[in-house]
Design a protein around this motif. Structure first.
Motif, PDB file in Angstrom:
ATOM      1  N   PHE A  35     101.343  -2.621  29.233  1.00  0.00           N
ATOM      2  CA  PHE A  35     101.257  -3.956  28.679  1.00  0.00           C
ATOM      3  C   PHE A  35      99.805  -4.399  28.758  1.00  0.00           C
ATOM      4  CE2 PHE A  35     105.515  -3.663  30.595  1.00  0.00           C
ATOM      5  CZ  PHE A  35     106.284  -3.863  29.464  1.00  0.00           C
TER       6      PHE A  35
ATOM      7  N   GLY B 193      96.823  -7.258  27.135  1.00  0.00           N
ATOM      8  CA  GLY B 193      96.591  -8.457  26.357  1.00  0.00           C
ATOM      9  C   GLY B 193      96.744  -9.722  27.163  1.00  0.00           C
TER      10      GLY B 193
ATOM     11  N   PRO C  37     105.776 -12.025  23.793  1.00  0.00           N
ATOM     12  CA  PRO C  37     104.913 -11.536  22.716  1.00  0.00           C
ATOM     13  C   PRO C  37     105.438 -10.225  22.105  1.00  0.00           C
ATOM     14  CG  PRO C  37     103.586 -12.340  24.529  1.00  0.00           C
ATOM     15  CD  PRO C  37     105.022 -12.343  25.007  1.00  0.00           C
ATOM     16  N   ALA C  38     105.330 -10.141  20.781  1.00  0.00           N
ATOM     17  CA  ALA C  38     105.859  -8.994  20.037  1.00  0.00           C
ATOM     18  C   ALA C  38     105.300  -7.675  20.555  1.00  0.00           C
ATOM     19  CB  ALA C  38     105.555  -9.157  18.548  1.00  0.00           C
ATOM     20  N   GLN C  39     104.017  -7.634  20.901  1.00  0.00           N
ATOM     21  CA  GLN C  39     103.440  -6.376  21.374  1.00  0.00           C
ATOM     22  C   GLN C  39     104.093  -5.923  22.683  1.00  0.00           C
ATOM     23  OE1 GLN C  39      99.605  -8.380  21.412  1.00  0.00           O
ATOM     24  NE2 GLN C  39      99.217  -7.509  23.435  1.00  0.00           N
ATOM     25  N   PHE C  40     104.515  -6.866  23.522  1.00  0.00           N
ATOM     26  CA  PHE C  40     105.197  -6.506  24.765  1.00  0.00           C
ATOM     27  C   PHE C  40     106.630  -6.061  24.488  1.00  0.00           C
ATOM     28  CE2 PHE C  40     102.351  -9.668  27.309  1.00  0.00           C
ATOM     29  CZ  PHE C  40     101.273  -8.814  27.162  1.00  0.00           C
ATOM     30  N   ARG C  41     107.291  -6.722  23.537  1.00  0.00           N
ATOM     31  CA  ARG C  41     108.651  -6.313  23.165  1.00  0.00           C
ATOM     32  C   ARG C  41     108.652  -4.899  22.599  1.00  0.00           C
ATOM     33  NH1 ARG C  41     108.818 -11.441  20.568  1.00  0.00           N
ATOM     34  NH2 ARG C  41     109.086 -10.394  18.563  1.00  0.00           N
ATOM     35  N   LYS C  42     107.617  -4.550  21.839  1.00  0.00           N
ATOM     36  CA  LYS C  42     107.520  -3.193  21.270  1.00  0.00           C
ATOM     37  C   LYS C  42     107.381  -2.141  22.368  1.00  0.00           C
ATOM     38  CE  LYS C  42     105.503  -4.581  16.868  1.00  0.00           C
ATOM     39  NZ  LYS C  42     104.272  -4.625  16.064  1.00  0.00           N
ATOM     40  N   VAL C  43     106.589  -2.449  23.373  1.00  0.00           N
ATOM     41  CA  VAL C  43     106.411  -1.518  24.501  1.00  0.00           C
ATOM     42  C   VAL C  43     107.741  -1.325  25.225  1.00  0.00           C
ATOM     43  CG1 VAL C  43     105.283  -1.189  26.742  1.00  0.00           C
ATOM     44  CG2 VAL C  43     103.955  -2.023  24.791  1.00  0.00           C
TER      45      VAL C  43
END
Length: 186
Positions: A31, A33, A48-54
């Motif tokens: 994670f 950002g 945040p979307a980037q964390f959901r993707k991970v």
């Protein structure tokens, strides 16, 4: 290499090593950002979307929320990372030492498991928000395998001088340990 259940990878089945026998997928989770967000009146916030993707890429479906031990903030642990941490603490803290057992109990009992709803939100319980001094504006900070939640206006950082000194000391210490190991191997 063999796989078991998709969560663990056996490194070397011929060697019994309690610390390094399995590598969790959590090592793949990174994670990164610093993202500002807001909570609604119920305490819900969009992760945040980037964390959901991970999380989705590593097969994680829920998170464990806990107040940080050192700072006035909250920490989100993917369940596999939390389980690793609990296992490590259990190995290091004796059940037969009253203070150590109390420390373990305090650490693991002050948590709540969260799931991400269909809209990508998490519900942060009011007592956790109040304990961290969070009103509405928050800051998600990726910390490698965990996510910190800060009140948006109070995230603490180090001065450039302190930061460089800590890194310099840590890297010298690691280099010295490598050199000592190489000398022992010779």
């Amino acid at each position: 290499m063999a796989q078991s259940g998709g969560k663990f990878v056996t490194l070397n089945p011929d060697i019994e090593d309690r610390c390094n026998k399995y590598v969790y997928r959590s090592f793949l989770m990174r994670f990164l950002g610093n993202i500002e967000a807001k909570t609604d009146a119920k305490g819900r916030a969009f992760l945040p979307a980037q964390f959901r993707k991970v999380l989705a890429a590593s097969g994680e479906e829920s998170l464990v929320l806990r107040q940080d031990v050192f700072e006035n903030l909250l920490v989100l642990y993917p369940v596999s990372v939390w389980n690793d941490l609990m296992d490590e603490m259990r190995r290091k803290l004796s059940r037969w030492d009253r203070r150590q057992q109390m420390a373990y109990r305090t650490f693991v009992s002050s948590v709540v498991e969260l799931s991400i709803d269909g809209s990508g939100r998490i519900l942060i319980p009011r007592p956790f928000l109040e304990a961290a001094g969070i009103n509405q504006s928050i800051r998600f900070v990726g910390m490698g395998d965990t996510i910190e939640i800060w009140p948006a206006d109070t995230m603490e950082t180090m001065s450039k001088e302190d930061f460089s000194q800590v890194l310099d000391e840590a890297m010298k210490e690691e280099k010295n340990m490598k050199n000592m190991k190489e000398e022992q191997d010779d």
